[in-house]
Scaffold this motif. Sequence first.
Motif, short mmCIF file in Angstrom:
data_model
loop_
_atom_site.label_atom_id
_atom_site.label_comp_id
_atom_site.label_asym_id
_atom_site.label_seq_id
_atom_site.Cartn_x
_atom_site.Cartn_y
_atom_site.Cartn_z
N GLY A 7 0.81 -1.21 0.00
CA GLY A 7 0.00 0.00 0.00
C GLY A 7 0.84 1.26 0.00
N PRO A 8 0.22 2.42 -0.29
CA PRO A 8 0.97 3.68 -0.33
C PRO A 8 1.39 4.13 1.07
N GLY A 9 2.47 4.87 1.11
CA GLY A 9 2.97 5.40 2.37
C GLY A 9 3.75 4.41 3.21
N THR A 10 4.06 3.25 2.67
CA THR A 10 4.80 2.27 3.46
C THR A 10 6.20 2.77 3.80
N PHE A 11 6.82 3.51 2.89
CA PHE A 11 8.17 4.02 3.10
C PHE A 11 8.15 5.54 3.18
N GLY A 12 7.22 6.07 3.94
CA GLY A 12 7.17 7.51 4.16
C GLY A 12 6.74 8.26 2.92
N GLU A 13 7.50 9.28 2.55
CA GLU A 13 7.16 10.12 1.41
C GLU A 13 7.75 9.61 0.10
N LYS A 15 0.96 11.00 -2.53
CA LYS A 15 -0.17 11.93 -2.54
C LYS A 15 -0.46 12.45 -1.14
N GLY A 16 -0.83 13.72 -1.13
CA GLY A 16 -1.17 14.35 0.13
C GLY A 16 -0.01 15.01 0.84
N ARG A 17 1.20 14.94 0.27
CA ARG A 17 2.37 15.55 0.88
C ARG A 17 2.82 16.73 0.02
N PRO A 18 3.43 17.75 0.62
CA PRO A 18 3.90 18.89 -0.18
C PRO A 18 5.01 18.48 -1.13
N PRO A 19 5.12 19.15 -2.26
CA PRO A 19 6.17 18.78 -3.24
C PRO A 19 7.56 19.02 -2.68
N LEU A 20 8.51 18.25 -3.17
CA LEU A 20 9.90 18.32 -2.72
C LEU A 20 10.74 18.94 -3.85
N TRP A 21 11.32 20.11 -3.57
CA TRP A 21 12.16 20.81 -4.54
C TRP A 21 13.62 20.74 -4.08
N VAL A 22 14.49 20.38 -4.98
CA VAL A 22 15.93 20.27 -4.71
C VAL A 22 16.64 21.35 -5.50
#
Length: 431
Positions: free
Chosen positions: A34-40, A103-110
Motif C-alpha cells: 500500500g501507499p505510504g509504506t516508506f514515508g514520502e 499523494k497528500g504531501r507537499p512537493p519536494l524541490w531540490v
Amino acid sequence: MWACVLEINGWRRHRRDVPLAGYKELFRELAESGPGTFGELDSAGARSVLRRFSDAWFAAAKRRREGDSSARFPRRRRGVMPVRWYHGTFGLDERRVRIPVVKGRPPLWVRLAREVPYPVDQIRSVTLLCEGGRLFLDVTAEVPVATYAPGEGPDPGRVAGVDLGIIHPYAVAGPDGEGLLVSGRAIRAEHRMHLADTKTRRRAVAHRAPKPGQEGSRRWRRYRRRARLVEGRHRRRVRQAQHEAAGMVVAWAVEQRVGVLKVGDPRGVLDIDAGRRHNLRLRQWQIGRLRQVLEDKATQAGIVVDPVNERGTSSTCPACLRRVPKPRGRTLTCPHCRFSGHRDLVAAAIIATRTPGGGPTTSTAVVLPEVVTHRRAGRHLPGAGRSRRDPRRPLVAARGSVGLRRPAPPPPGDGESLANRRGFTTPSDPR
C-alpha cells in the motif's frame, strides 16, 4: 527500503522459501503493502531501488553459475541508496528539480549548484545519490549524434587502432602515418598520492579507532566523514581525467576523419597474479570505464568502436611480424629485423589490423605512424603541471617525428651511422 527487502528475504530463507529476487515479484510485494509504506517515497522511486536489488541479485547468480565462488548476493545493509526517476515523473525549473512524493504531501524541490547542461526535452532520467557525504543529481540525457558537412565526416574506410594501458591510457595508431599518445602519469600520481595520504591518516587515528561492535565518538565520526569527502574527491578527479583522455582521442579521430576505432580488450591480464604491486596497478586501471567512456564519446561523434583481441600485440614486430621478447621499457626492439619503436604504438598499429572476433594472429601488412601527437590527461590534478626537468616544456607537445618507422637497411660498412636518427636504432652487427 533496501533493508526491508533484506529482512523479508531473511525471513523467507529461515522458512526455507524461495527468496524474492525478480523485479515483478518485488513490485507485487510493494503494491500489496500500500501507499505510504516508506514515508514520502513515491512508487517510481521505490521501483528504482527494487530494480537495483534485482539486478545485483541476478548478476551475482550469473557469476556463481560461471564458476566465480567469490560472488556474493546482496545481503549487506546500506545507509543511503540512489533513487532514480524517469521522464514524466519529475520537473525541472532552471536550478531546481521537483522530486515526486506520495499523494497528500507537499512537493519536494531540490536546489542545484548549477544549471543542467542539457535541454529539458532531452533529459530521460535523474538519479539522486550521495557520494562522500554530499548529494549529487546524476542526469541522463539523449544526445544527438554529431552531423558533418559533406566530405568532412568520419570515413568508415579509415581505421585506427587503440591500445589501452596504464602509463598511456590511450595509444592510437591511425592511417596516413599519424599517431596519438595520451599520457596518464598524472592519473597514476593521483592514485599514489591518495593511497599514501590514506595510509598516513589511518596510522594517525589508529589508537582512537573503536573496536568491532563499539560505537564511535563524535571525533571518530568527524574523521570518517572527512575520509569519505576525500575519497569522493579522489574518484571525481580520476573520472574527470578519464573523460579528458577519451575526449582527446575522439577529437583526434574526428580531425583525422577516422570512422572505425578498433580497441584492444586487455581484460585477460586481470586474471594473472603478477605480484602485490602490479595487482594494485591493475585494480586502479579501470579498464571497463576507459572503454565505456571512449565508446560513448565516439558514438556521439559518429565513430564506430569495435573491440578486438589484443593478445600478442605488444610482443610482435610490426615490420617482420615475428614474435619478439616483450620489453621492460617503452621501446620495442626486434632482434630479427632491427626494428625499434614505441611499444604502445606498435600494439595500436597491430590492433588496427585485427578483425572483431578473430584470432590473435596478424598476417597483413602493418602501417606504422610516423607523426605522433603527445597529449596529457589530468591537467586539473594537483602536481600535473609542467615537468620539473624542463619547465619550458609545454603540456601538449607539438607534432614531431618520432617512433614507428620501418627501418631502412644500413649502408655497407656503416652499421652505426643510423643509430642517432630519431625514431629507430640500428645496433652494430655482432659478427
